[in-house]
Motif scaffolding. Structure first.
Motif, PDB file in Angstrom:
ATOM      1  N   LEU A  88      14.259   4.147  -7.433  1.00 16.48           N
ATOM      2  CA  LEU A  88      15.417   4.683  -6.729  1.00 16.48           C
ATOM      3  C   LEU A  88      15.205   6.063  -6.119  1.00 16.48           C
ATOM      4  CD1 LEU A  88      18.293   3.570  -9.119  1.00 16.48           C
ATOM      5  CD2 LEU A  88      17.477   2.453  -7.026  1.00 16.48           C
ATOM      6  N   TRP A  89      14.403   6.899  -6.749  1.00 19.88           N
ATOM      7  CA  TRP A  89      14.335   8.294  -6.320  1.00 19.88           C
ATOM      8  C   TRP A  89      13.919   8.432  -4.856  1.00 19.88           C
ATOM      9  CZ3 TRP A  89      10.774  11.547  -4.191  1.00 19.88           C
ATOM     10  CH2 TRP A  89      11.203  12.878  -4.040  1.00 19.88           C
ATOM     11  N   ALA A  90      12.823   7.802  -4.458  1.00 17.06           N
ATOM     12  CA  ALA A  90      12.313   7.969  -3.091  1.00 17.06           C
ATOM     13  C   ALA A  90      13.310   7.452  -2.060  1.00 17.06           C
ATOM     14  CB  ALA A  90      10.967   7.261  -2.942  1.00 17.06           C
ATOM     15  N   GLN A  91      13.982   6.345  -2.372  1.00 17.33           N
ATOM     16  CA  GLN A  91      14.981   5.809  -1.447  1.00 17.33           C
ATOM     17  C   GLN A  91      16.146   6.783  -1.287  1.00 17.33           C
ATOM     18  OE1 GLN A  91      15.778   1.399  -1.945  1.00 17.33           O
ATOM     19  NE2 GLN A  91      14.535   1.779  -3.771  1.00 17.33           N
ATOM     20  N   PHE A  92      16.653   7.291  -2.412  1.00 15.81           N
ATOM     21  CA  PHE A  92      17.784   8.213  -2.342  1.00 15.81           C
ATOM     22  C   PHE A  92      17.400   9.532  -1.684  1.00 15.81           C
ATOM     23  CE2 PHE A  92      20.240   5.471  -5.044  1.00 15.81           C
ATOM     24  CZ  PHE A  92      21.540   5.770  -4.694  1.00 15.81           C
ATOM     25  N   TYR A  93      16.172   9.971  -1.886  1.00 13.48           N
ATOM     26  CA  TYR A  93      15.749  11.225  -1.262  1.00 13.48           C
ATOM     27  C   TYR A  93      15.853  11.131   0.260  1.00 13.48           C
ATOM     28  CZ  TYR A  93      13.311  15.524  -0.230  1.00 13.48           C
ATOM     29  OH  TYR A  93      13.019  16.787   0.241  1.00 13.48           O
ATOM     30  N   LEU A  94      15.507   9.980   0.824  1.00 11.51           N
ATOM     31  CA  LEU A  94      15.629   9.812   2.274  1.00 11.51           C
ATOM     32  C   LEU A  94      17.088   9.843   2.721  1.00 11.51           C
ATOM     33  CD1 LEU A  94      12.943   7.054   2.971  1.00 11.51           C
ATOM     34  CD2 LEU A  94      12.769   9.511   3.428  1.00 11.51           C
ATOM     35  N   LEU A  95      17.988   9.442   1.832  1.00 10.31           N
ATOM     36  CA  LEU A  95      19.415   9.473   2.172  1.00 10.31           C
ATOM     37  C   LEU A  95      19.993  10.880   2.108  1.00 10.31           C
ATOM     38  CD1 LEU A  95      20.977   6.356   0.377  1.00 10.31           C
ATOM     39  CD2 LEU A  95      20.749   6.738   2.829  1.00 10.31           C
ATOM     40  N   ASP A  96      19.672  11.603   1.030  1.00  8.89           N
ATOM     41  CA  ASP A  96      20.409  12.853   0.788  1.00  8.89           C
ATOM     42  C   ASP A  96      19.548  14.067   0.483  1.00  8.89           C
ATOM     43  OD1 ASP A  96      19.564  12.568  -1.853  1.00  8.89           O
ATOM     44  OD2 ASP A  96      21.508  11.886  -2.578  1.00  8.89           O
ATOM     45  N   GLY A  97      18.236  13.969   0.671  1.00  9.55           N
ATOM     46  CA  GLY A  97      17.367  15.125   0.455  1.00  9.55           C
ATOM     47  C   GLY A  97      17.317  15.616  -0.977  1.00  9.55           C
ATOM     48  N   GLY A  98      17.649  14.744  -1.929  1.00  9.36           N
ATOM     49  CA  GLY A  98      17.578  15.118  -3.339  1.00  9.36           C
ATOM     50  C   GLY A  98      18.897  15.521  -3.959  1.00  9.36           C
ATOM     51  N   ALA A  99      19.991  15.451  -3.223  1.00 13.31           N
ATOM     52  CA  ALA A  99      21.295  15.897  -3.741  1.00 13.31           C
ATOM     53  C   ALA A  99      21.733  15.123  -4.988  1.00 13.31           C
ATOM     54  CB  ALA A  99      22.365  15.787  -2.655  1.00 13.31           C
ATOM     55  N   ARG A 100      21.530  13.804  -4.989  1.00 15.83           N
ATOM     56  CA  ARG A 100      22.008  13.000  -6.120  1.00 15.83           C
ATOM     57  C   ARG A 100      21.013  12.916  -7.264  1.00 15.83           C
ATOM     58  NH1 ARG A 100      23.650  10.104  -1.620  1.00 15.83           N
ATOM     59  NH2 ARG A 100      25.872   9.681  -1.449  1.00 15.83           N
ATOM     60  N   LEU A 101      19.738  12.679  -6.953  1.00 14.90           N
ATOM     61  CA  LEU A 101      18.770  12.386  -8.012  1.00 14.90           C
ATOM     62  C   LEU A 101      17.726  13.475  -8.212  1.00 14.90           C
ATOM     63  CD1 LEU A 101      18.173   8.558  -7.415  1.00 14.90           C
ATOM     64  CD2 LEU A 101      19.875   9.688  -8.853  1.00 14.90           C
ATOM     65  N   GLY A 102      17.901  14.608  -7.560  1.00 14.97           N
ATOM     66  CA  GLY A 102      16.987  15.718  -7.770  1.00 14.97           C
ATOM     67  C   GLY A 102      15.964  15.854  -6.656  1.00 14.97           C
ATOM     68  N   ALA A 103      15.443  17.059  -6.523  1.00 13.83           N
ATOM     69  CA  ALA A 103      14.544  17.388  -5.417  1.00 13.83           C
ATOM     70  C   ALA A 103      13.141  16.837  -5.585  1.00 13.83           C
ATOM     71  CB  ALA A 103      14.482  18.898  -5.244  1.00 13.83           C
ATOM     72  N   THR A 104      12.784  16.449  -6.820  1.00 14.35           N
ATOM     73  CA  THR A 104      11.449  15.888  -7.048  1.00 14.35           C
ATOM     74  C   THR A 104      11.573  14.640  -7.917  1.00 14.35           C
ATOM     75  OG1 THR A 104      11.016  17.132  -9.090  1.00 14.35           O
ATOM     76  CG2 THR A 104      10.408  18.187  -6.998  1.00 14.35           C
ATOM     77  N   GLU A 105      10.590  13.755  -7.768  1.00 12.77           N
ATOM     78  CA  GLU A 105      10.597  12.534  -8.566  1.00 12.77           C
ATOM     79  C   GLU A 105      10.358  12.842 -10.042  1.00 12.77           C
ATOM     80  OE1 GLU A 105       8.905   7.980  -8.395  1.00 12.77           O
ATOM     81  OE2 GLU A 105       7.751   9.555  -7.390  1.00 12.77           O
ATOM     82  N   SER A 106       9.519  13.835 -10.314  1.00 17.66           N
ATOM     83  CA  SER A 106       9.251  14.178 -11.715  1.00 17.66           C
ATOM     84  C   SER A 106      10.509  14.701 -12.397  1.00 17.66           C
ATOM     85  CB  SER A 106       8.108  15.187 -11.823  1.00 17.66           C
ATOM     86  OG  SER A 106       8.420  16.366 -11.126  1.00 17.66           O
ATOM     87  N   ALA A 107      11.322  15.478 -11.685  1.00 16.15           N
ATOM     88  CA  ALA A 107      12.578  15.957 -12.259  1.00 16.15           C
ATOM     89  C   ALA A 107      13.516  14.781 -12.525  1.00 16.15           C
ATOM     90  CB  ALA A 107      13.244  16.961 -11.316  1.00 16.15           C
ATOM     91  N   PHE A 108      13.550  13.808 -11.604  1.00 20.50           N
ATOM     92  CA  PHE A 108      14.369  12.621 -11.790  1.00 20.50           C
ATOM     93  C   PHE A 108      13.922  11.834 -13.018  1.00 20.50           C
ATOM     94  CE2 PHE A 108      14.564   7.968 -10.745  1.00 20.50           C
ATOM     95  CZ  PHE A 108      15.906   7.785 -11.027  1.00 20.50           C
ATOM     96  N   ARG A 109      12.620  11.651 -13.136  1.00 21.41           N
ATOM     97  CA  ARG A 109      12.089  10.874 -14.288  1.00 21.41           C
ATOM     98  C   ARG A 109      12.388  11.608 -15.597  1.00 21.41           C
ATOM     99  NH1 ARG A 109       9.203   6.522 -13.112  1.00 21.41           N
ATOM    100  NH2 ARG A 109       8.510   6.218 -10.965  1.00 21.41           N
TER     101      ARG A 109
END
Length: 197
Positions: free
Chosen positions: A176-197
């Motif tokens: 989910l992280w990479a898909q959401f990042y393209l939508l909102d630049g990290g607003a929902r799931l965090g600015a980095t994938e490692s932070a999301f994980r």
């Protein structure tokens, strides 16, 4: 021929959701009518001058046939023109320059598309699309893929993005992280994938 009255309630709801949210995802099950829902929202956005030109990026077969066939099936979409950006480089260039409401392109040409508008990190040609649809958005689930990196660079050129898929996290929530990042630049799931994980 189907009319707008033939849309199901959840499709009407999905179209309203797209109109109210510049960046959103429709995660409808396979065969649920994601295309017609998106097209219905788009014609409404066109009518209110909130959107003019849409680009759909998806599997090659989808780019070649599906969106054009969907337009022909519904009465309220008949006025839309769809141009697939497929074939040789020369054919793709000609299609890209052909005026239309909607252009469709295979996801394997994301990097080629970027190269037509961005060189050395700078925009060189005006981007003509105000709305971009990632059909089967799970194809952009890896931030290490070249297509994701190209889309990230293109993302600043347009205000509205719509993701369509029935399988957003087929390999788990990490998709989910990479898909959401393209939508909102990290607003929902965090600015980095490692932070999301």
């Amino acid at each position: 021929m189907l009319t707008r009255r033939d849309l199901r309630k959840y499709q009407d709801h999905g179209a309203e959701f797209i109109k109210k949210n510049n960046n959103c995802a429709l995660w409808f099950f396979m065969g649920a009518g994601k295309c017609v829902t998106t097209l219905t929202a788009f014609v409404d956005l066109q009518a209110s001058f909130e959107a003019l030109h849409m680009l759909v990026i998806g599997p090659l077969r989808v780019a070649r046939m599906v969106w054009n066939a969907e337009v022909k099936e519904w009465a309220h979409l008949q006025h839309l023109t769809v141009v697939p950006i497929v074939g040789t480089v020369q054919q793709r260039m000609k299609a890209l320059r052909t005026p239309a409401d909607i252009h469709t392109i295979g996801r394997e040409n994301t990097q080629w598309l970027e190269a037509q508008f961005i060189q050395n990190g700078k925009q060189t040609v005006r981007w003509p699309f105000d709305t971009v649809v990632l059909d089967e958005s799970q194809s952009y689930r890896s931030q290490s893929s070249q297509r994701w990196k190209s889309m990230k660079r293109l993302r600043r050129l347009f205000p509205r993005m719509i993701h369509l898929t029935g399988t957003p996290a087929s390999n788990g929530l990490g998709d989910l992280w990479a898909q959401f990042y393209l939508l909102d630049g990290g607003a929902r799931l965090g600015a980095t994938e490692s932070a999301f994980r």
